[in-house]
Scaffold this motif. Structure first.
Motif, PDB file in Angstrom:
ATOM      1  N   ASN A  44      -7.994  -0.387   1.335  1.00 53.70           N
ATOM      2  CA  ASN A  44      -7.828   1.336   1.027  1.00 53.70           C
ATOM      3  C   ASN A  44      -8.947   1.639   1.691  1.00 53.70           C
ATOM      4  O   ASN A  44      -9.522   0.736   2.456  1.00 53.70           O
ATOM      5  CB  ASN A  44      -8.517   1.528  -0.203  1.00 53.70           C
ATOM      6  CG  ASN A  44      -8.090   0.998  -1.416  1.00 53.70           C
ATOM      7  OD1 ASN A  44      -7.111   1.388  -1.793  1.00 53.70           O
ATOM      8  ND2 ASN A  44      -8.375  -0.135  -2.009  1.00 53.70           N
ATOM      9  N   HIS A  54      -8.780   4.094   5.961  1.00 57.04           N
ATOM     10  CA  HIS A  54      -8.144   5.250   7.006  1.00 57.04           C
ATOM     11  C   HIS A  54      -8.152   4.764   8.113  1.00 57.04           C
ATOM     12  O   HIS A  54      -9.532   3.958   8.388  1.00 57.04           O
ATOM     13  CB  HIS A  54      -8.301   6.477   7.031  1.00 57.04           C
ATOM     14  CG  HIS A  54      -9.768   6.911   7.220  1.00 57.04           C
ATOM     15  ND1 HIS A  54     -11.188   7.008   5.877  1.00 57.04           N
ATOM     16  CD2 HIS A  54     -10.381   7.657   8.476  1.00 57.04           C
ATOM     17  CE1 HIS A  54     -11.938   6.532   6.758  1.00 57.04           C
ATOM     18  NE2 HIS A  54     -11.497   7.238   8.540  1.00 57.04           N
ATOM     19  N   VAL A  89       0.523  -1.213  -0.106  1.00 58.43           N
ATOM     20  CA  VAL A  89      -0.111  -0.236  -0.415  1.00 58.43           C
ATOM     21  C   VAL A  89       1.056   1.054   0.364  1.00 58.43           C
ATOM     22  O   VAL A  89       1.890   1.366   0.377  1.00 58.43           O
ATOM     23  CB  VAL A  89      -0.888   0.071   1.195  1.00 58.43           C
ATOM     24  CG1 VAL A  89      -2.033  -0.931   0.414  1.00 58.43           C
ATOM     25  CG2 VAL A  89      -0.032  -0.033   2.146  1.00 58.43           C
ATOM     26  N   LYS A 115      -3.711   3.422   0.078  1.00 62.07           N
ATOM     27  CA  LYS A 115      -4.074   3.151  -0.799  1.00 62.07           C
ATOM     28  C   LYS A 115      -3.259   1.612  -1.328  1.00 62.07           C
ATOM     29  O   LYS A 115      -2.893   1.464  -1.535  1.00 62.07           O
ATOM     30  CB  LYS A 115      -4.528   3.858  -1.818  1.00 62.07           C
ATOM     31  CG  LYS A 115      -4.856   4.795  -1.531  1.00 62.07           C
ATOM     32  CD  LYS A 115      -6.002   5.831  -2.813  1.00 62.07           C
ATOM     33  CE  LYS A 115      -6.687   7.369  -2.347  1.00 62.07           C
ATOM     34  NZ  LYS A 115      -7.117   8.245  -3.329  1.00 62.07           N
ATOM     35  N   GLU A 116      -4.540   0.551  -1.965  1.00 64.69           N
ATOM     36  CA  GLU A 116      -3.155  -0.614  -2.699  1.00 64.69           C
ATOM     37  C   GLU A 116      -2.441  -0.317  -3.311  1.00 64.69           C
ATOM     38  O   GLU A 116      -2.576   0.969  -4.161  1.00 64.69           O
ATOM     39  CB  GLU A 116      -4.615  -1.646  -2.985  1.00 64.69           C
ATOM     40  CG  GLU A 116      -4.132  -2.986  -3.710  1.00 64.69           C
ATOM     41  CD  GLU A 116      -4.930  -3.521  -4.688  1.00 64.69           C
ATOM     42  OE1 GLU A 116      -4.408  -5.094  -4.729  1.00 64.69           O
ATOM     43  OE2 GLU A 116      -5.921  -3.343  -3.866  1.00 64.69           O
TER      44      GLU A 116
END
Length: 139
Positions: free
Chosen positions: A109, A111, A5, A135-136
């Motif tokens: 993905n 937070h 990520v 994110k990936e």
């Protein structure tokens, strides 16, 4: 299984009517096991490399750092928890009064955000907001 990520880490520290902001963009790994989520990444600082693991689930989080800096701090929403920071001058006691932990994950993905009041060796350091978005990484 660990997924690569891209990570955007943002720390805001509010104290004495001033706010400092620190941001990092780095790469790491995301792992999901049962109810637990993990982000693993390395930071390169003047003192050397620091390996960090951020582990969280609903209402709870744990930050572990080792290498040039050592730290272990558990966060439980609505509670005050004890932790430790290993410095060149010895181990320092920390307390975090965690106000809020918010997270959302969709595949690799998402937070996680923590808001907490940090005390070190009995002195208030400030109100921290740590926001980690990931994110990936496209291969």
């Amino acid at each position: 299984m660990a997924q690569p990520v891209n990570i955007h880490l943002k720390n805001e520290i509010a104290r004495d009517d001033e706010t400092e902001t620190f941001e990092l963009r780095l790469t790491g790994q995301y792992v999901h096991k049962g109810n637990d989520h993990y982000l693993l990444y390395e930071e390169h600082q003047e003192e050397g490399t620091v390996q960090t693991v951020v582990k969280w689930r609903s209402g709870r989080a744990l930050i572990m750092r080792k290498g040039a800096v050592g730290m272990r701090m558990e966060h439980i929403e609505g509670e005050t928890t004890e932790g430790a920071y290993d410095s060149p001058y010895g181990k320092l006691a920390m307390q975090a009064n965690t106000i809020k932990i918010d997270s959302h994950v969709d595949d690799a993905n998402g937070h996680v955000t923590f808001q907490y009041d940090l005390t070190m060796q009995g002195s208030s350091i400030g109100m921290y907001t740590m926001a980690v978005a990931f994110k990936e990484a496209k291969q």
